[in-house]
Write an enzyme that holds these catalytic residues in place. Sequence first.
Site, short mmCIF file in Angstrom:
data_model
loop_
_atom_site.label_atom_id
_atom_site.label_comp_id
_atom_site.label_asym_id
_atom_site.label_seq_id
_atom_site.Cartn_x
_atom_site.Cartn_y
_atom_site.Cartn_z
N ASP A 74 52.77 19.00 39.24
CA ASP A 74 51.92 20.17 39.50
C ASP A 74 52.69 21.48 39.48
OD1 ASP A 74 49.87 18.35 39.84
OD2 ASP A 74 50.15 18.24 42.01
N LYS A 125 52.78 22.87 34.36
CA LYS A 125 53.12 22.47 32.98
C LYS A 125 52.01 22.82 32.00
CE LYS A 125 53.62 18.26 34.60
NZ LYS A 125 53.61 18.49 36.05
N GLY A 167 47.00 16.05 36.14
CA GLY A 167 45.93 17.04 36.08
C GLY A 167 46.59 18.35 35.70
N HIS A 168 46.40 18.79 34.48
CA HIS A 168 47.07 19.99 33.97
C HIS A 168 46.03 21.10 33.81
CE1 HIS A 168 50.60 17.49 32.15
NE2 HIS A 168 50.41 17.27 33.43
N THR A 195 47.28 8.06 42.82
CA THR A 195 46.03 8.72 42.46
C THR A 195 44.91 7.69 42.23
OG1 THR A 195 46.62 8.66 40.12
CG2 THR A 195 47.24 10.64 41.34
N GLN A 221 53.58 14.52 35.48
CA GLN A 221 54.24 14.30 36.76
C GLN A 221 55.49 15.20 36.83
OE1 GLN A 221 53.11 11.08 35.01
NE2 GLN A 221 51.31 11.96 35.99
N THR A 246 42.91 14.75 42.27
CA THR A 246 42.28 14.07 43.41
C THR A 246 41.72 15.03 44.46
OG1 THR A 246 44.41 13.99 44.54
CG2 THR A 246 43.83 12.08 43.18
P1 GDP Z 1 50.58 20.78 36.15
O1 GDP Z 1 50.13 19.44 36.59
O2 GDP Z 1 52.08 20.90 36.16
O3 GDP Z 1 49.99 21.23 34.85
O4 GDP Z 1 50.08 21.80 37.28
P2 GDP Z 1 48.63 21.80 37.97
O5 GDP Z 1 47.64 22.35 37.03
O6 GDP Z 1 48.34 20.49 38.60
O7 GDP Z 1 48.92 22.77 39.19
C1 GDP Z 1 49.32 24.09 39.02
C2 GDP Z 1 48.27 24.99 39.69
O8 GDP Z 1 48.82 26.27 39.85
C3 GDP Z 1 47.04 25.17 38.85
O9 GDP Z 1 45.95 25.36 39.69
C4 GDP Z 1 47.33 26.42 38.06
O10 GDP Z 1 46.15 27.12 37.65
C5 GDP Z 1 48.08 27.23 39.07
N1 GDP Z 1 49.11 28.14 38.57
C6 GDP Z 1 49.93 27.98 37.51
N2 GDP Z 1 50.82 28.99 37.46
C7 GDP Z 1 50.55 29.81 38.49
C8 GDP Z 1 51.13 31.01 38.99
O11 GDP Z 1 52.11 31.53 38.47
N3 GDP Z 1 50.56 31.55 40.12
C9 GDP Z 1 49.50 30.99 40.74
N4 GDP Z 1 49.03 31.58 41.82
N5 GDP Z 1 48.94 29.86 40.30
C10 GDP Z 1 49.47 29.28 39.20
P1 IMO Z 2 50.84 16.18 37.03
O1 IMO Z 2 51.10 15.78 35.60
C1 IMO Z 2 51.52 15.38 41.24
C2 IMO Z 2 51.92 11.21 42.45
C3 IMO Z 2 50.83 10.62 43.31
C4 IMO Z 2 51.64 9.59 44.09
C5 IMO Z 2 52.62 9.08 43.06
C6 IMO Z 2 52.19 7.81 42.35
O2 IMO Z 2 49.54 16.82 37.27
O3 IMO Z 2 52.01 16.95 37.56
P2 IMO Z 2 50.32 7.19 40.56
O4 IMO Z 2 48.90 7.60 40.44
O5 IMO Z 2 51.18 7.60 39.42
O6 IMO Z 2 50.47 5.74 40.90
O7 IMO Z 2 50.86 7.97 41.86
O8 IMO Z 2 52.76 10.11 42.10
N1 IMO Z 2 51.45 11.80 41.18
C7 IMO Z 2 51.40 13.12 40.96
N2 IMO Z 2 51.65 14.16 41.77
N3 IMO Z 2 51.17 15.60 39.96
C8 IMO Z 2 50.95 14.58 39.12
O9 IMO Z 2 50.76 14.75 37.80
C9 IMO Z 2 51.00 13.27 39.61
N4 IMO Z 2 50.81 12.03 39.09
C10 IMO Z 2 51.09 11.16 40.05
O10 IMO Z 2 50.26 11.59 44.13
O11 IMO Z 2 52.37 10.23 45.10
MG MG Z 3 48.86 18.57 38.03
#
Ligand code: GDP
Ligand code: IMO
Ligand code: MG
Length: 426
Positions: free
Chosen positions: A13, A16, A40-41, A129, A222, A299
Site C-alpha cells: 500500500d 504503487k 489493491g492498487h 486478505t 504487496q 478489505t
Molecule cells: P498500492 O497498493 O501500493 O497501490 O497502494 P494503495 O492504493 O493500496 O494505497 C495507497 C493509498 O494512498 C491510496 O488510497 C492512494 O490513493 C493514496 N495515495 C497515494 N499517494 C498519495 C499521496 O502522496 N498522498 C496521499 N494523501 N494519498 C496518496
Molecule cells: P498491495 O499490492 C498490504 C497482507 C495481508 C496479510 C498478509 C498475507 O495493495 O500493496 P494474503 O492475502 O497475501 O494471504 O495476506 O499480507 N497483504 C497486503 N497488505 N497491501 C497488499 O497488497 C497486501 N496483500 C497482502 O494483510 O497481512
Molecule cells: Mg494496496
Amino acid sequence: MKADVLLGLQWGDEGKGKVVDVLTPRYDVIARFQGGPNAGHTLEFEGIKHVLHTIPSGIFHPGKINVIGNGVVIDPVVFKKEIDALIQRGVDVKKNLCISRKAHLILPTHRLLDAASEAAKGSAKIGSTLKGIGPAYMDKTGRNGLRVGDIENAGFRDLYNALVAKHRDLLSHYEYKYDLSEFEPAFFEGIELIKSLPLIDSEFELNRFLQDGKSILAEGAQGSLLDIDFGSYPFVTSSHTITAGTCIGLGMAPSRIGEVYGIFKAYCTRVGSGPFPTELHDATGEELRKKGHEFGATTGRPRRCGWLDLPALKYAIMLNGVTQLIMMKSDVLSGFETLKVCTHYKYRGKIIDYVPYDVVNEPVEPVYEELEGWSEDLTAVSDVAQLPSALQRYIDYIEQATGLPITIVSVGPDRRQTLMRNVTVG
Ligand code: GDP
Ligand code: IMO
Ligand code: MG
C-alpha cells in the site's frame, strides 16, 4: 532494452498503483509479476478513483500493453468484476490486456481453504486478505495447480473437479461449513471471460518486446517486507515480492532488469498481523491513519500506522537493488511539529542497524532520531522547489541514510500531485 521495475519497500500500500499510472506514458508495456487480488492498487485522476486488484495499473492509458505475468494468481470472479468496472468506465480492456497462460487460477475452494486455515489459527492468524492466495500458491509449488492455459484444454472441467475433490478432502479436516454451489457459477462465468481475452506465452512476448526496443515497466504487488522468504515469516504473503520475483514472474533474465524504483511512504503502515517495530498505538498513530485515510483498498481494514523505519527500508533497498527511491504521502506529515525516524533497533541489549532473524518472537525496539516537521499544506505544490525547507531536509536525510536519490515526491493521491526530481528511465 531492459525492463524497469517498480515495487514496494514496506508492507504494501505504498502507492504503487498511483505511480505506475503516472509513469506509464514513458513505457510501452506494463506487466504485473506476482501476487493476486490480495493487492489493491488505487489510481486517482480527473475526479475518478479506481482500485485495481489483478490488472496492471497502466490500463487507463490507451495504446499501452498490459500483461498479467505467469507469477500472478488470478481469481476469475474478482477478475470479471474488475473488467466489468473498467468497461463501465469506457476502458477498451480487450484491446490492451493479455494474460500469461502460465498464471495460476484461484478456485473458490482456495478461498474456502484460506478462510478455514485462518479461522483454525485463532489469535495466531496471519491477517490474510482471505482471497485464497496462500492455498493457490501452495497448489502451484505442490504441483497441483490449474493454470490459465488449462482453460483452453477441453478437459478443463475434469481438471477442476479433480482439484476440488482434493480441496474438499482438505476442508473436511477443518470444522468449516460451506456451500460450493454458491460460488461456482460466478467462477465459470469468469473462466469464460478469461477465455475471450488474448492468452499468451508471456515470457516469449516480453523478451521479444525488449528485443524490438519496446520499454517495459514491471509492477509489483504487496511489499518487500511481505516477501515469502525475506518478510517477517510467517506473517507474509505467499509470493516473491522483490526484484528477483520479476525475473521468475515474467520469465525475464536478471541481466534484463534496468532501473528499480523502490517506493515507500514517508511513514509506515501495515495491515494484518505481524511485527511492526515503529507502530504507534497512540494519538499520533490515529492522526496518521485519519490524515492518510489509512484503510485497506481491498478489505477496508484500518491500517496500523507508525514512523519511518530506516533499518527496514535499507534492508528492502538491499534485497531489491533499488536504483531510485519514490517517497509517497509526504502531505500526510504536514502539521506534525516534530517527526521521528527510526535509525536503529535495540535488540538483545545491543544497538543494531539491521533486521535480525526472529523479530516475531524477539521484537526489536526502535531507536529514534527527531526531525523538525512542517506545517504547510503540500497538496497544491506543483514543483519540488516550492516544498518547505523542513521537508527538503527530511528528503536529504533519507537520501543520505540510504545513499539513493528520491526522484519522485508524492503530495496527494491524484496523478497531478506528483513532483518529479530527475527521474531516470532505463
Ligand atoms: P498500492 O497498493 O501500493 O497501490 O497502494 P494503495 O492504493 O493500496 O494505497 C495507497 C493509498 O494512498 C491510496 O488510497 C492512494 O490513493 C493514496 N495515495 C497515494 N499517494 C498519495 C499521496 O502522496 N498522498 C496521499 N494523501 N494519498 C496518496
Ligand atoms: P498491495 O499490492 C498490504 C497482507 C495481508 C496479510 C498478509 C498475507 O495493495 O500493496 P494474503 O492475502 O497475501 O494471504 O495476506 O499480507 N497483504 C497486503 N497488505 N497491501 C497488499 O497488497 C497486501 N496483500 C497482502 O494483510 O497481512
Ligand atoms: Mg494496496
